[in-house]
Design an enzyme around this catalytic site. Structure first.
Site, PDB file in Angstrom:
ATOM      1  N   LYS A 196     -25.600  83.100   5.411  1.00 35.24           N
ATOM      2  CA  LYS A 196     -24.906  82.212   4.469  1.00 35.24           C
ATOM      3  C   LYS A 196     -23.426  82.243   4.848  1.00 35.24           C
ATOM      4  CE  LYS A 196     -22.624  82.543   0.795  1.00 35.24           C
ATOM      5  NZ  LYS A 196     -21.622  81.482   1.051  1.00 35.24           N
ATOM      6  N   GLU A 199     -18.787  78.830   2.301  1.00 38.95           N
ATOM      7  CA  GLU A 199     -18.936  77.437   1.869  1.00 38.95           C
ATOM      8  C   GLU A 199     -17.665  76.639   2.150  1.00 38.95           C
ATOM      9  OE1 GLU A 199     -18.759  80.153   0.134  1.00 38.95           O
ATOM     10  OE2 GLU A 199     -17.820  79.913  -1.827  1.00 38.95           O
ATOM     11  N   ARG A 200     -16.597  77.369   2.576  1.00 41.92           N
ATOM     12  CA  ARG A 200     -15.342  76.667   2.814  1.00 41.92           C
ATOM     13  C   ARG A 200     -15.198  76.176   4.260  1.00 41.92           C
ATOM     14  NH1 ARG A 200     -10.889  80.057  -0.485  1.00 41.92           N
ATOM     15  NH2 ARG A 200     -12.042  81.965  -0.175  1.00 41.92           N
ATOM     16  N   SER A 249     -13.988  89.453   0.634  1.00 38.03           N
ATOM     17  CA  SER A 249     -13.053  90.092  -0.300  1.00 38.03           C
ATOM     18  C   SER A 249     -13.663  91.325  -0.974  1.00 38.03           C
ATOM     19  CB  SER A 249     -12.652  89.082  -1.367  1.00 38.03           C
ATOM     20  OG  SER A 249     -13.798  88.758  -2.124  1.00 38.03           O
ATOM     21  N   CYS A 304      -7.965  89.698   8.333  1.00 41.65           N
ATOM     22  CA  CYS A 304      -8.122  90.987   7.654  1.00 41.65           C
ATOM     23  C   CYS A 304      -7.370  92.072   8.380  1.00 41.65           C
ATOM     24  CB  CYS A 304      -9.587  91.352   7.568  1.00 41.65           C
ATOM     25  SG  CYS A 304     -10.294  91.629   9.180  1.00 41.65           S
ATOM     26  N   GLU A 404      -3.644  92.419  -1.818  1.00 46.35           N
ATOM     27  CA  GLU A 404      -3.733  91.725  -0.531  1.00 46.35           C
ATOM     28  C   GLU A 404      -3.239  90.298  -0.756  1.00 46.35           C
ATOM     29  OE1 GLU A 404      -7.705  90.615   0.883  1.00 46.35           O
ATOM     30  OE2 GLU A 404      -7.147  91.294   2.877  1.00 46.35           O
TER      31      GLU A 404
HETATM   32  P1  NAD Z   1     -14.778  85.884  -0.225  1.00 48.71           P
HETATM   33  O1  NAD Z   1     -15.201  87.213  -0.701  1.00 48.71           O
HETATM   34  O2  NAD Z   1     -14.206  84.936  -1.199  1.00 48.71           O
HETATM   35  O3  NAD Z   1     -16.019  85.152   0.447  1.00 48.71           O
HETATM   36  C1  NAD Z   1     -16.852  85.819   1.397  1.00 48.71           C
HETATM   37  C2  NAD Z   1     -18.302  85.439   1.133  1.00 48.71           C
HETATM   38  O4  NAD Z   1     -18.701  85.970  -0.138  1.00 48.71           O
HETATM   39  C3  NAD Z   1     -18.512  83.943   1.072  1.00 48.71           C
HETATM   40  O5  NAD Z   1     -19.682  83.641   1.791  1.00 48.71           O
HETATM   41  C4  NAD Z   1     -18.613  83.648  -0.402  1.00 48.71           C
HETATM   42  O6  NAD Z   1     -19.493  82.608  -0.673  1.00 48.71           O
HETATM   43  C5  NAD Z   1     -19.119  84.936  -1.021  1.00 48.71           C
HETATM   44  N1  NAD Z   1     -18.507  85.216  -2.335  1.00 48.71           N
HETATM   45  C6  NAD Z   1     -17.260  84.895  -2.750  1.00 48.71           C
HETATM   46  N2  NAD Z   1     -17.016  85.362  -3.979  1.00 48.71           N
HETATM   47  C7  NAD Z   1     -18.139  85.990  -4.380  1.00 48.71           C
HETATM   48  C8  NAD Z   1     -18.495  86.708  -5.560  1.00 48.71           C
HETATM   49  N3  NAD Z   1     -17.660  86.861  -6.587  1.00 48.71           N
HETATM   50  N4  NAD Z   1     -19.723  87.245  -5.618  1.00 48.71           N
HETATM   51  C9  NAD Z   1     -20.576  87.118  -4.586  1.00 48.71           C
HETATM   52  N5  NAD Z   1     -20.275  86.452  -3.449  1.00 48.71           N
HETATM   53  C10 NAD Z   1     -19.085  85.897  -3.333  1.00 48.71           C
HETATM   54  O7  NAD Z   1     -13.769  86.122   0.992  1.00 48.71           O
HETATM   55  P2  NAD Z   1     -12.927  85.018   1.755  1.00 48.71           P
HETATM   56  O8  NAD Z   1     -11.817  84.574   0.864  1.00 48.71           O
HETATM   57  O9  NAD Z   1     -13.825  84.004   2.351  1.00 48.71           O
HETATM   58  O10 NAD Z   1     -12.335  85.884   2.955  1.00 48.71           O
HETATM   59  C11 NAD Z   1     -11.123  86.558   2.875  1.00 48.71           C
HETATM   60  C12 NAD Z   1     -11.327  88.023   2.580  1.00 48.71           C
HETATM   61  O11 NAD Z   1     -12.172  88.599   3.560  1.00 48.71           O
HETATM   62  C13 NAD Z   1     -10.045  88.845   2.625  1.00 48.71           C
HETATM   63  O12 NAD Z   1     -10.058  89.761   1.586  1.00 48.71           O
HETATM   64  C14 NAD Z   1     -10.132  89.547   3.967  1.00 48.71           C
HETATM   65  O13 NAD Z   1      -9.412  90.747   4.053  1.00 48.71           O
HETATM   66  C15 NAD Z   1     -11.589  89.788   4.065  1.00 48.71           C
HETATM   67  N6  NAD Z   1     -12.002  89.990   5.435  1.00 48.71           N
HETATM   68  C16 NAD Z   1     -12.319  91.262   5.802  1.00 48.71           C
HETATM   69  C17 NAD Z   1     -12.681  91.512   7.112  1.00 48.71           C
HETATM   70  C18 NAD Z   1     -12.996  92.907   7.534  1.00 48.71           C
HETATM   71  O14 NAD Z   1     -13.599  93.067   8.585  1.00 48.71           O
HETATM   72  N7  NAD Z   1     -12.644  93.929   6.771  1.00 48.71           N
HETATM   73  C19 NAD Z   1     -12.755  90.465   8.039  1.00 48.71           C
HETATM   74  C20 NAD Z   1     -12.455  89.175   7.611  1.00 48.71           C
HETATM   75  C21 NAD Z   1     -12.088  88.956   6.297  1.00 48.71           C
END
Ligand code: NAD
Length: 521
Positions: A196, A199-200, A249, A304, A404
């Site tokens: 999955k 979605e963005r 996140s 990240c 962050e």
């Molecule tokens: P996000 O958590 O909003 O989304 C990631 C995925 O989780 C998406 O597929 C989304 O649909 C799903 N999701 C979003 N909110 C959710 C919720 N409340 N419950 C269940 N699923 C949910 O993250 P993002 O904004 O797409 O990405 C940015 C974040 O990812 C930053 O915090 C960044 O640091 C982190 N990141 C971490 C790494 C790492 O390796 N540590 C790598 C890339 C990004």
């Protein structure tokens, strides 16, 4: 000679898209080797971050569609897990070629949906491609262990065998790299997969799965579903899914880790970060400032492993005016405009949040050395642009330090000694990455050994390990115990089967059953 995917398939590179006359094109699902139009009534508009025009509509998959995806992965596992490892390896070799040949098309899609510059988007693909290349060596990585003659005529051998259906849930900031952290590792280990993507910006993932099929991967081995919370819950709850790779996140990562684990799944969860760069005055000033500026503002800070926090030790504090001068030189524009250094951030909400965090720093007493708010980019007035921003004299208690920011904002702290800098970092809850800039080997060594972060750079601003190693973020940035790619990725995507076998020419005849625990001497 690598062929372009468009030539191989005879189709337009708007992969996975379906155009209807009066609405924006839709992103399809990928189930059992076919691009499928979702039957859902619930769609998410995906906007180009530089213009805020709708690029595509992403479906929130129906329950039935998600069930179909898992069913197809379950069915495919029966034969895929029995294909020879050499066959899987050959598919990876072809996959590598096809991705390389379509690098530009992938980058264009990423820039349109995600906003980063074309050069940076190619880097996104390239870092994922390196995992594909690493997976080409899976035959040797999957070797198990053997010990002959453990007891008389008794040999023990262990195999690394696949788990079954696996899944991944990926973030918006690396739409090609992160899906490629999971897919090649999962499938060359013999698993099938349901992904999955964010979605963005799911477009790059759609292109990548179509390329994988072109490379010879059979239908059902990788399936794509779309959606938000419901799709995530579905993955966490489905009994056939054995393991989940999550990147994103903290909120989502902790939730998925707990919900997945509660349902008996193996989960690896890479989450948020606050990576500190430590600047010691004996470092090469020009290189250090360039690396710091690149790592803080590149990709508009939406990495990240961005160096979002700088700790200037002692006299290095005097470098601030030059830091500002370099940051001011960066060009902010739409990602496809040549010469752009940083593109827009992902959404208007994200821009608003970043600007609020900048203001919170000012309100709490930090000094705003460079203000990237209220930036207008000619021709892209509706884009989500934030220019490079520097807050100095920041204290660990401030909100702009604790949260962050995930935008082009560098928060700077001052420390009088290296020990003080190390304390600041070790007291921060995150442990994704950190870097030190120094020309003194003893200083570097002390830092490497005393710092409590999973990935450390010495004169390397973004120390993301190459895939022969693993991505080893720690503390608040990670939940689980085996990391993405490398040896740990192989461990995550396999389970061990240990066989204890006794073969003798002439059997010893026992007069009665032995009922006490066999000690195998
Ligand atoms: P996000 O958590 O909003 O989304 C990631 C995925 O989780 C998406 O597929 C989304 O649909 C799903 N999701 C979003 N909110 C959710 C919720 N409340 N419950 C269940 N699923 C949910 O993250 P993002 O904004 O797409 O990405 C940015 C974040 O990812 C930053 O915090 C960044 O640091 C982190 N990141 C971490 C790494 C790492 O390796 N540590 C790598 C890339 C990004």
């Amino acid at each position: 000679v690598p062929m372009k995917l468009s030539a191989l398939m005879g189709v337009s590179l708007k992969l996975g898209r379906f155009y209807s006359s009066n609405a924006a094109p839709t992103t399809k699902l990928f189930i059992n080797g076919k691009m499928v139009e979702s039957q859902t009534k619930d769609w998410i508009d995906l906007h180009n971050p530089a213009t805020n025009e709708v690029v595509t509509r992403v479906p929130k998959s129906t329950k039935k569609e998600m069930e179909d995806a898992v069913e197809s992965a379950k069915e495919a596992f029966k034969s895929w897990s029995k294909t020879s490892i050499i066959t899987r390896q050959q598919i990876m070799f072809k996959y590598q070629n096809i991705i390389k040949a379509n690098m530009k098309e992938l980058a264009e899609n990423i820039t349109t949906e995600q906003g980063k510059t074309l050069a940076d988007a190619e880097g996104d693909v390239l870092r994922g491609l390196q995992v594909v290349e690493h997976a080409c060596g899976m035959p040797s990585q999957l070797l198990g262990e053997t010990l002959p003659g453990v007891a008389k005529d008794l040999d023990i051998v262990s195999y690394r065998v696949p788990l079954g259906v696996t899944a991944s849930i990926t973030p918006f900031n690396f739409p090609a790299m992160v899906p490629l952290w999971a897919i090649p590792m999962a499938i060359t280990c013999g698993n099938t997969h349901v992904i999955k993507p964010s979605e963005r910006d799911p477009g790059a993932c759609m292109m990548l799965v179509e390329m994988l099929q072109e490379a010879g991967c059979p239908p059902g081995v990788v399936n794509v579903i779309h959606g938000a919370h419901d799709a995530v819950d579905f993955i966490c709850d489905h009994p056939a899914i054995r393991a989940i790779s999550f990147v994103g996140s903290d909120t989502a990562g902790q939730y998925i880790y707990e919900r997945g684990a509660k349902n008996g799944k193996r989960v690896q969860s890479n989450m948020g970060a606050k990576n500190h760069g430590v600047i010691v005055a004996d470092a090469n000033k020009s290189n250090t400032l360039n690396q710091l500026v690149g790592a803080a503002f590149g990709a508009a800070g939406q990495r990240c492993m961005a160096l979002s926090t700088a700790v200037f030790v002692g006299e290095a504090k005097e470098w601030m005016p030059e830091l500002k001068a370099r940051a001011e030189q960066l060009k902010v524009n739409a990602g496809h405009v040549p010469g752009t250094d940083l593109g827009p951030v992902i959404s208007p909400q994200s821009k608003k949040r970043i600007e609020e965090l900048i203001q919170s720093g000012v309100d709490e007493g930090a000094e705003l050395l460079l203000d990237g708010r209220n930036l207008k980019v000619p021709g892209y007035e509706k884009g989500n642009f934030v220019g490079p921003t520097i807050l100095t004299n920041v204290k660990p208690s401030m909100r702009c330090y604790r949260e962050e920011i995930f935008g082009p904002v560098l928060v700077c702290l001052y420390a009088s000694t290296l020990d003080e800098a190390i304390d600041i970092i070790n007291n921060n809850p995150y442990g994704n990455g950190t870097a030190i800039f120094t020309n003194n080997g003893a200083t570097a060594r002390k830092f490497v050994h005393e710092i409590d972060c999973g990935q450390v750079g010495v004169n390397v601003p973004i120390p993301v390990p190459l895939p022969m190693f693993s991505f080893t973020g720690s503390r608040g940035s990670f939940r689980g115990d085996t990391h993405f790619y490398g040896k740990q990725g192989v461990h995550f995507y396999t389970q061990v089967k240990t066989v204890t076998q006794l073969w003798r020419d002439t059997d010893v005849t026992h007069s009665q059953a032995a009922v006490s625990m066999p000690v195998m001497r």
